[in-house]
Design a protein around this motif. Sequence first.
Motif, PDB file in Angstrom:
ATOM      1  N   ALA A   1     -30.638  -1.684 -32.931  1.00  0.00           N
ATOM      2  CA  ALA A   1     -32.083  -1.940 -32.253  1.00  0.00           C
ATOM      3  C   ALA A   1     -31.707  -0.817 -30.352  1.00  0.00           C
ATOM      4  O   ALA A   1     -33.115   0.220 -30.135  1.00  0.00           O
ATOM      5  CB  ALA A   1     -33.178  -2.824 -31.616  1.00  0.00           C
ATOM      6  N   ILE A   2     -30.911  -1.545 -30.140  1.00  0.00           N
ATOM      7  CA  ILE A   2     -30.235  -0.823 -28.765  1.00  0.00           C
ATOM      8  C   ILE A   2     -30.418   0.600 -28.765  1.00  0.00           C
ATOM      9  O   ILE A   2     -30.398   1.677 -27.773  1.00  0.00           O
ATOM     10  CB  ILE A   2     -29.097  -1.700 -27.736  1.00  0.00           C
ATOM     11  N   MET A   3     -29.716   0.691 -29.547  1.00  0.00           N
ATOM     12  CA  MET A   3     -29.254   2.608 -30.259  1.00  0.00           C
ATOM     13  C   MET A   3     -30.650   3.408 -30.106  1.00  0.00           C
ATOM     14  O   MET A   3     -30.553   4.735 -30.135  1.00  0.00           O
ATOM     15  CB  MET A   3     -27.897   2.295 -31.373  1.00  0.00           C
ATOM     16  N   ALA A   4     -31.254   1.928 -30.953  1.00  0.00           N
ATOM     17  CA  ALA A   4     -32.645   3.304 -31.522  1.00  0.00           C
ATOM     18  C   ALA A   4     -33.478   2.909 -30.260  1.00  0.00           C
ATOM     19  O   ALA A   4     -34.317   4.459 -30.403  1.00  0.00           O
ATOM     20  CB  ALA A   4     -33.517   2.216 -32.717  1.00  0.00           C
ATOM     21  N   LEU A   5     -33.182   2.489 -29.241  1.00  0.00           N
ATOM     22  CA  LEU A   5     -34.261   3.081 -28.328  1.00  0.00           C
ATOM     23  C   LEU A   5     -33.842   4.179 -27.676  1.00  0.00           C
ATOM     24  O   LEU A   5     -34.579   4.712 -26.933  1.00  0.00           O
ATOM     25  CB  LEU A   5     -34.487   1.356 -27.074  1.00  0.00           C
ATOM     26  N   GLY A   6     -32.562   4.379 -27.539  1.00  0.00           N
ATOM     27  CA  GLY A   6     -32.272   5.635 -27.096  1.00  0.00           C
ATOM     28  C   GLY A   6     -32.558   6.867 -27.800  1.00  0.00           C
ATOM     29  O   GLY A   6     -32.490   8.002 -26.877  1.00  0.00           O
TER      30      GLY A   6
ATOM     31  N   SER B   1     -28.617  11.022 -21.429  1.00  0.00           N
ATOM     32  CA  SER B   1     -27.685  10.525 -20.079  1.00  0.00           C
ATOM     33  C   SER B   1     -28.644   9.572 -21.065  1.00  0.00           C
ATOM     34  O   SER B   1     -27.315   8.491 -21.711  1.00  0.00           O
ATOM     35  CB  SER B   1     -27.768  10.861 -18.940  1.00  0.00           C
ATOM     36  N   ILE B   2     -29.556   8.755 -20.585  1.00  0.00           N
ATOM     37  CA  ILE B   2     -29.936   7.820 -21.102  1.00  0.00           C
ATOM     38  C   ILE B   2     -29.427   6.934 -22.026  1.00  0.00           C
ATOM     39  O   ILE B   2     -28.806   6.117 -22.715  1.00  0.00           O
ATOM     40  CB  ILE B   2     -31.464   7.207 -20.633  1.00  0.00           C
ATOM     41  N   ALA B   3     -30.113   7.764 -23.155  1.00  0.00           N
ATOM     42  CA  ALA B   3     -30.328   7.877 -24.627  1.00  0.00           C
ATOM     43  C   ALA B   3     -28.579   7.228 -25.201  1.00  0.00           C
ATOM     44  O   ALA B   3     -28.474   6.311 -25.524  1.00  0.00           O
ATOM     45  CB  ALA B   3     -30.641   9.310 -25.750  1.00  0.00           C
ATOM     46  N   ASN B   4     -27.995   8.066 -24.752  1.00  0.00           N
ATOM     47  CA  ASN B   4     -26.406   8.324 -25.109  1.00  0.00           C
ATOM     48  C   ASN B   4     -25.372   7.241 -24.286  1.00  0.00           C
ATOM     49  O   ASN B   4     -25.231   6.616 -24.917  1.00  0.00           O
ATOM     50  CB  ASN B   4     -25.565   9.929 -25.086  1.00  0.00           C
TER      51      ASN B   4
END
Lengths: 294, 257
Positions: free
Chosen positions: A15-20, A189-192
Amino acid sequence: MSIIFGVIEEGLVYAIMALGVYITYKILDFPDLSVDGTFPLGGAITAVLVLAGVNPLIALLLAFIAGALAGCITGIIHVKLKVRDLLSGIIVMTALYSVNLRLVGKSNVAFFNSDSIFENPFINKIMPQGLSEVSVIAILVVIVLIVKILLDLFLKTRSGYLLRAVGDNETLVTSLAKDKGTVKILGLSIANGLAALAGSVYCQQNGFFDISMGTGTIVIGLANVIIGTKLLKRFGAIKATTAVIVGSIVYKACVSLAIFFGMEASDLRIITSALFLGILVISNGREKKVKNHA
Amino acid sequence: MLELRNINKYYNHGTVNEMCLFENFKLTIENQQFVSVVGSNGSGKTSLLNIICGSIPLDSGSIQINGTDISNMPEHKRLRRIGRVYQNPSVGTCPNMTILENMAIADTKGKPFNLLPGTNKSRIDFYRDQLRSLGLGLEDKMHIKVGVLSGGQRQAMALLMSTMTPIEFLILDEHTAALDPKTAEIIMELTDQIVKEKQLTTIMVTHNLRYAVEYGNRLLMMHQGNAVIDKANDEKSSLNIEYILEKFNEISIECGN
């Protein structure tokens, strides 16, 4: 019972990655494949730091920063060198494979015995023995909630408004006397950063790093985002970020179900793809139906 | 004051399809002038706006605002002091953001886009008053997404948004062309009111000859990259639509339209 715990645990990590991915795919409308490289980048950095005895929380932070830098590079390749969005991500993803190998020095490394955010003297002291699974989920919930709340707050700032505007209407951002390229770089940047953070959490939870852990990250991320937003769209009041987190857990449950009904663990990637394809087709079909009725 | 000096612009330069758009084009627009620009398709009206805003590059020549050369300034920096409304109503607003959020983001133009709250709560009453002045009832639905509004409502918001912060120039690119006659009329009156109120220097490209004659204090008719009519103030007031139409037909026949 342990299957359910496993589903929730992995769902929360992804989920953390999916938020990105939600930022790039839904807000910026940018198909960013670099997460396939930044997710393991977070893991690689964590492996190196934790083995060197660095505090696992610092490892989380540094993983985020490294991921953000990689995302920034994707953005610069796209905006300044004018390479197409999809290709910019592929270039960075491919390069990061070597970077990750260089960082760790080999294709996989275990660090079960090192401290992590889940296993350290402090946690062991406050959490009674035998409740380790509950404590893992509790820690993951805290991390996911922090990320979600920070992201929600950010999207309500002036800078967050600009980020939403750039995916919505680039011309308006130019009219506001802002460089749309810079805004895209910020979003990437935020997403990655978030993808690398997820990679760091993933490795700390499993106690090992593997070079192939990033393969298919973008597909999982997109599936999580699309399931979440489509599934919970009818409940208008639910925030998109919440929907993405729910989507991540639902998606993981679907994958586990497939394995439970006799698929092999080695079939994981094909399950991932098939599920994602199914979701895309179903959501397309539904949109068409709505249009025909209108 | 806006000055265009010896502007040269070719399309497909150096190929068999080379087309000269402007050759040594000169134009000076005084402060607080409201210039209506008319002309047939391909006469260089929209290109003129794009050159001023920096959306397309110049081959040679210079553009100056109050003595400062802006010819090499990127588009987004020029738009710091220019407000622009486009023909397409959806270009001036963000469809997935609410009316309130759109107003707030327009209000932030020229200020740093930092981590302060995107919507300044103390400004909401001001936004509501602004929306009320449109007379479209938008002030009662500030929390709905702009994407569900009609073209006319969106264009009215776009006009409001592009003139909300202090600007020196207002660029109107056929901004009533995509609207029905009634809505176009409302938007045009609103434009005139805002321009007079804020004393903006305005360039309006239009295909509506009546608007060109009725509004503004200077009229340009463009043809093949040149101004074939350029009348200001009293000379402009004495123009009538028959004369313009006649001239317009004349240049159109030349082109074989």
